[in-house]
Scaffold this motif. Structure first.
Motif, PDB file in Angstrom:
ATOM      1  N   HIS A 296       0.968  -1.159   0.120  1.00 18.19           N
ATOM      2  CA  HIS A 296      -0.091   0.058  -0.102  1.00 18.19           C
ATOM      3  C   HIS A 296       0.987   1.283   0.020  1.00 18.19           C
ATOM      4  CE1 HIS A 296      -3.150  -2.906   1.044  1.00 18.19           C
ATOM      5  NE2 HIS A 296      -3.964  -2.256   0.708  1.00 18.19           N
ATOM      6  N   MET A 297       2.110   1.248  -0.190  1.00 19.86           N
ATOM      7  CA  MET A 297       2.996   2.372  -0.364  1.00 19.86           C
ATOM      8  C   MET A 297       2.934   2.817  -1.712  1.00 19.86           C
ATOM      9  SD  MET A 297       6.779   0.895   1.629  1.00 19.86           S
ATOM     10  CE  MET A 297       7.327   2.637   1.136  1.00 19.86           C
ATOM     11  N   PRO A 298       3.344   4.238  -1.788  1.00 14.40           N
ATOM     12  CA  PRO A 298       3.464   4.797  -2.983  1.00 14.40           C
ATOM     13  C   PRO A 298       4.398   4.123  -3.905  1.00 14.40           C
ATOM     14  CG  PRO A 298       3.376   6.540  -1.512  1.00 14.40           C
ATOM     15  CD  PRO A 298       3.229   5.276  -0.705  1.00 14.40           C
ATOM     16  N   PRO A 299       4.131   3.772  -5.139  1.00 13.94           N
ATOM     17  CA  PRO A 299       5.150   3.058  -5.793  1.00 13.94           C
ATOM     18  C   PRO A 299       6.622   3.593  -5.995  1.00 13.94           C
ATOM     19  CG  PRO A 299       3.165   3.259  -7.392  1.00 13.94           C
ATOM     20  CD  PRO A 299       3.028   4.264  -5.906  1.00 13.94           C
ATOM     21  N   GLY A 300       6.800   4.715  -5.836  1.00 13.07           N
ATOM     22  CA  GLY A 300       7.968   5.523  -5.937  1.00 13.07           C
ATOM     23  C   GLY A 300       8.834   5.236  -4.669  1.00 13.07           C
TER      24      GLY A 300
END
Length: 304
Positions: A284-288
């Motif tokens: 669920h983290m931002p892809p970056g």
């Protein structure tokens, strides 16, 4: 039961001495040599149970943990910082002997209340954690517990952080009457704001989780995780049977039954709980931001 049954094949299910010596310990001070598993009824060497994350090595029964033991198994060493909440104790009913009971439980457990809240890291991923403790008045939810969890959720929302709540409770605290029931709506409202902000909330249901806690925040997780055979319910099984005048399944209100009915998303062994929580947080983290997080995890031992 024959006395020989207490020791049948224990040597086959317990780890050998050299493995036990290298196993993890929970930090619990032992006061006895043997404990009896409430599930398989075997007599077990307590030290080996503790080194096995408080799980019976014979049948897999999960013994109940203190908040301190839970945090030690879940967060990176030295990373947890408890919130310095100073919340006034509530006694709206002037319930007989309630203040004395609170003092006694504080002395016995070393806790201020039935929940510990703060910020910690799970394999390097920072998250807000609330860990309930059934050893403090059966984890019952009064004003201090409800306000502590609410403030923790609000902190997570304000700082764009995920939150993980380990639930274990007998329900609302009867000594505080309607004030204890009000906590259900208050925490649920805070979690709605957290959800509206697009943030992740993970519930980990442990044994037992019942009453008003089940009826509120324990049921609201984006992902609902449970430990093996955890008791999950609102009213007791006998009360339900008497109300509907029907016999219920043997495993009714257990984690496995709840998963079959779609309430629980995943049942996780205690030894794999930390890695599972990391994976959920990572997904669920931002892809970056995933690359750096995965690299840190690989340096700590790799990702399955």
């Amino acid at each position: 039961m024959n006395i020989k049954d207490l020791f049948i094949r224990n040597k086959d299910v317990l780890p050998p001495p050299q493995k036990a010596a290298a196993a993890k310990t929970s930090g619990k001070v032992t006061k006895q040599l043997w404990v009896k598993c409430p599930s398989c009824k075997r007599m077990l060497y307590e030290r080996l149970v503790i080194e096995n994350d408080q799980v019976c090595p014979a049948c897999g029964h999960h013994f109940r943990l203190t908040a301190g033991e839970r945090l030690k198994m879940t967060v990176d060493p030295g990373s947890f910082e408890e919130f310095p909440f100073e919340i006034e104790v509530s006694d709206p009913l002037n319930f007989p002997d309630y203040p004395e009971k609170l003092k006694r439980y504080r002395k016995e457990t070393g806790l201020k209340e039935a929940v510990v809240c703060g910020v910690g890291k799970i394999h390097g991923l920072e998250t807000v954690l609330c860990v309930m403790d059934s050893h403090f008045m059966m984890g019952s939810m009064g004003r201090v517990v409800g306000e502590s969890i609410t403030r923790s959720v609000e902190y997570a929302t304000e700082h764009d952080m995920p939150i993980v709540i380990f639930a274990t409770s007998g329900g609302a605290r009867m000594q505080e009457g309607i004030v204890s029931l009000m906590q259900m709506a208050k925490i649920s409202g805070a979690l709605q704001h957290h959800s509206d902000a697009g943030l992740l909330y993970i519930t980990v249901i442990t044994d037992p989780t019942t009453g008003g806690v089940t009826a509120s925040f324990a049921s609201l997780g984006d992902v609902i995780v449970a430990e093996k055979n955890a008791l999950i319910g609102f009213a007791g099984k006998r009360v339900v049977e008497q109300t509907i005048n029907q016999r219920l399944p043997q495993n009714f209100q257990r984690a496995e039954f709840a998963q079959e009915c779609g309430f629980v998303d995943i049942i996780v062994e205690r030894s794999k709980m930390k890695d599972t929580l990391w994976k959920l947080l990572y997904m669920h983290m931002p892809p970056g931001a995933r690359g750096e997080a995965k690299q840190r995890r690989e340096q700590q031992g790799g990702v399955e």
